[in-house]
Structure formats: structure tokens, C-alpha cells
Write an enzyme that holds these catalytic residues in place. Structure first.
Site, PDB file in Angstrom:
ATOM      1  N   SER A 223      25.690  25.307  -1.009  1.00  0.00           N
ATOM      2  CA  SER A 223      26.840  25.372  -0.115  1.00  0.00           C
ATOM      3  C   SER A 223      28.071  24.885  -0.867  1.00  0.00           C
ATOM      4  O   SER A 223      28.268  25.226  -2.031  1.00  0.00           O
ATOM      5  CB  SER A 223      26.566  24.551   1.142  1.00  0.00           C
ATOM      6  OG  SER A 223      27.604  24.670   2.078  1.00  0.00           O
TER       7      SER A 223
ATOM      8  N   TYR B  79      36.367  31.221   2.923  1.00  0.00           N
ATOM      9  CA  TYR B  79      35.306  30.647   2.090  1.00  0.00           C
ATOM     10  C   TYR B  79      34.548  29.593   2.897  1.00  0.00           C
ATOM     11  O   TYR B  79      33.318  29.587   2.929  1.00  0.00           O
ATOM     12  CB  TYR B  79      35.929  30.030   0.836  1.00  0.00           C
ATOM     13  CG  TYR B  79      34.952  29.345  -0.091  1.00  0.00           C
ATOM     14  CD1 TYR B  79      34.112  30.091  -0.905  1.00  0.00           C
ATOM     15  CD2 TYR B  79      34.870  27.959  -0.158  1.00  0.00           C
ATOM     16  CE1 TYR B  79      33.201  29.473  -1.766  1.00  0.00           C
ATOM     17  CE2 TYR B  79      33.982  27.330  -1.006  1.00  0.00           C
ATOM     18  CZ  TYR B  79      33.151  28.087  -1.816  1.00  0.00           C
ATOM     19  OH  TYR B  79      32.267  27.468  -2.663  1.00  0.00           O
TER      20      TYR B  79
ATOM     21  N   LYS C 116      30.502  29.419   4.223  1.00  0.00           N
ATOM     22  CA  LYS C 116      29.605  28.302   3.954  1.00  0.00           C
ATOM     23  C   LYS C 116      29.156  27.621   5.254  1.00  0.00           C
ATOM     24  O   LYS C 116      28.026  27.131   5.353  1.00  0.00           O
ATOM     25  CB  LYS C 116      30.275  27.300   3.014  1.00  0.00           C
ATOM     26  CG  LYS C 116      30.555  27.856   1.618  1.00  0.00           C
ATOM     27  CD  LYS C 116      29.277  28.287   0.909  1.00  0.00           C
ATOM     28  CE  LYS C 116      29.548  28.691  -0.536  1.00  0.00           C
ATOM     29  NZ  LYS C 116      28.295  29.064  -1.252  1.00  0.00           N
TER      30      LYS C 116
END
Length: 283
Positions: free
Chosen positions: A139, A153, A157
């Protein structure tokens, strides 16, 4: 170092560069066998030459679900089992939330989330059949919270972590372990190879402030240190669901958690007032 009968078999995506390359090198140095998957596996040629019997480099685009299942089958066919699966493939699409086109937003999620999902689905039948295995979901600090210019982004994650928590519960019954690894900053090409949106000038002042903060406060480490931590992790009989890598991300995780708890406590009365058990409505 030759492989022993008890050596582990790794399946690592994004294995040709950055953290993935460091994980591959560490596993090989430990005498383990590795299937290194990446879109371009040519950077692994030197390692393949050094370890022809222990490194299998396979070209793979993790966003192609059918290809993922095929490559996993090839990996099992070569080494007979999988012990450590590292979902490391990913990229950073930088930009303010408003700036993202539909194609850019989907591309970020396709790689960072769906790629890891397809690999997780593909390896689970093998791990279930052998009654063991450890899936490492790489992660990011970006999953601790949303930050300006990395919103999509972070979204990818956050999605990865939510899926992985569920996977951990679902797979535990077969002896399969899952760990979410949250690295801080490392000297990889994540930033230099990132894709950026078309800038909207209304965000220029914020962008300038962010660039100043990064220039003054960025502290990155050698990927080798992350690999050493991962080797400790996979050697544990009781690995955690989450592992933070680095002092900066460790401190930030606690800071964000404390601030969230403070906010929840401040709004406790409103939160509790919003719930009151009542009989089911008549249909």
C-alpha cells in the site's frame, strides 16, 4: 546460494524496479525462488543470469485479468507452489481531483487496485489448496489519508486496503495470511515516472506550496531497508495485518489516528443521537 527443499517461492509484481527489485534481490539472497513479473522484465536479465534455476521472469500487465491468471498458472507449473505473493505493481497519477479525466482516473484504479485484486483472485486457489501462503499488499502512506495532488492515488490505495482486510478474514480459514504493507518514502522512480494531469491554473498557488514543502521536508530511504523489513515480516509465525515502514509514516499514522479520534469524540453527541433502535417498518 542454491535453493533448498524448504526454500520459499515468491510471486512479485512490479519486480523489475524500485521496491519490487529490492524484494526480488532479498528473496534470492535468502536462497528462495522467485517469479518476477513486470511489464518489462529486461531489467531482471542480470539476476536471471545469476540465478537461472531460481528466478523466473515473466512479462505481465496486471490490469489484464486473463493474463494474470495465465502467468500465475505458469508460476505454479514451474515451481509447484506459491508461498509469498507480493502485490507491488503500481504507479502514481499526480493531480488535483478536479483535474482528472475519466480515462486518467480509471487508469489509476485499474493498475493500483484492480491489478492487485486480479492477482489476489488468481493465487487464492493455489494457496487454499496447499493450506498456506502469505499475501503482501504493498500500500502506501497515501492510504493513511488524502493529500493534495495525490487524491486518486490515495483512493486506489484506500480501495486496496479495504479489499485486503476482507481478504484477510476470508482466507484465514485456510491458513493463508494477508499483510498490508504501508511504506513511507523510498528512492524509487515512483515520482520520476509518475503521470501528471493537465494543470488547472487555479491550483498554481497550492502546487507551488506543495513543491516547497516537498523540497524542504522530503526524506527518502534505500529500498534495501524496506526489503529487510519484508524479510522479517515473512519470517514471522504471527505476521500483523498492517506493517508501517519508516519513522515518518509511523509517526504520521499515529498523528492522523489521534486527530480522527479527537474529531469523533468532539462530535460524539451528534453521532449517538443519529441512531435509535425502532421496530422494522411495516412493508
Amino acid at each position: 546460494m542454491e535453493a533448498s527443499a524448504s526454500s520459499r517461492v515468491w510471486f512479485i509484481t512490479g519486480a523489475s524496479r524500485g521496491l519490487g527489485r529490492a524484494f526480488t534481490e532479498a528473496a534470492l539472497a535468502a536462497g528462495d525462488r522467485v517469479v518476477g513479473a513486470a511489464r518489462d522484465v529486461s531489467p531482471l536479465d542480470d539476476l536471471a543470469a545469476q540465478h537461472p534455476d531460481r528466478l523466473l521472469a515473466l512479462s505481465l500487465d496486471v490490469t489484464d485479468r486473463a493474463a494474470v491468471f495465465d502467468v500465475v498458472d505458469q508460476a505454479v507449473g514451474r515451481f509447484g507452489r506459491l508461498d509469498v505473493v507480493v502485490n507491488n505493481a503500481g504507479a502514481l497519477f499526480a493531480g488535483m481531483v478536479e483535474e482528472f479525466s475519466e480515462a486518467e482516473a480509471r487508469a489509476q484504479l485499474e493498475l493500483n487496485f484492480f491489478g492487485a485484486l486480479w492477482v489476489s483472485q488468481a493465487v487464492l486457489p493455489q494457496l487454499r489448496a496447499q493450506g498456506s501462503g502469505h499475501v503482501l499488499q504493498i500500500s502506501s502512506i497515501g492510504a493513511l489519508g488524502g493529500f493534495p495532488s495525490t487524491g486518486l492515488y490515495s483512493a486506489s490505495k484506500f480501495a486496496l486496503e479495504g479489499m485486503s482486510e476482507a481478504l484477510a478474514h476470508e482466507a484465514a480459514q485456510w491458513g493463508v495470511k494477508v499483510t498490508i504493507v504501508q511504506p513511507g518514502g523510498y528512492w524509487t522512480d515512483l515520482y520520476t515516472s509518475s503521470t501528471a494531469t493537465t494543470p488547472n491554473p487555479v491550483y498554481d498557488p497550492l502546487r507551488a506550496e506543495l513543491e516547497k514543502q516537498w523540497a524542504e521536508g522530503s526524506i527518502d530511504s534505500e529500498p534495501r531497508l524496506a526489503a529487510e523489513a519484508v524479510m522479517t515480516l515473512v519470517g514471522s509465525d504471527d505476521p500483523p495485518l498492517r506493517l508501517l515502514l519508516g519513522s515518518m509514516v509511523y509517526d504520521l499514522a499515529f498523528d492522523i489516528s489521534r486527530r480522527r479520534m479527537g474529531t469523533w469524540a468532539a462530535w460524539e453527541e451528534t453521532s449517538r443521537a443519529a441512531e435509535k433502535a425502532v421496530p422494522a417498518p411495516a412493508s
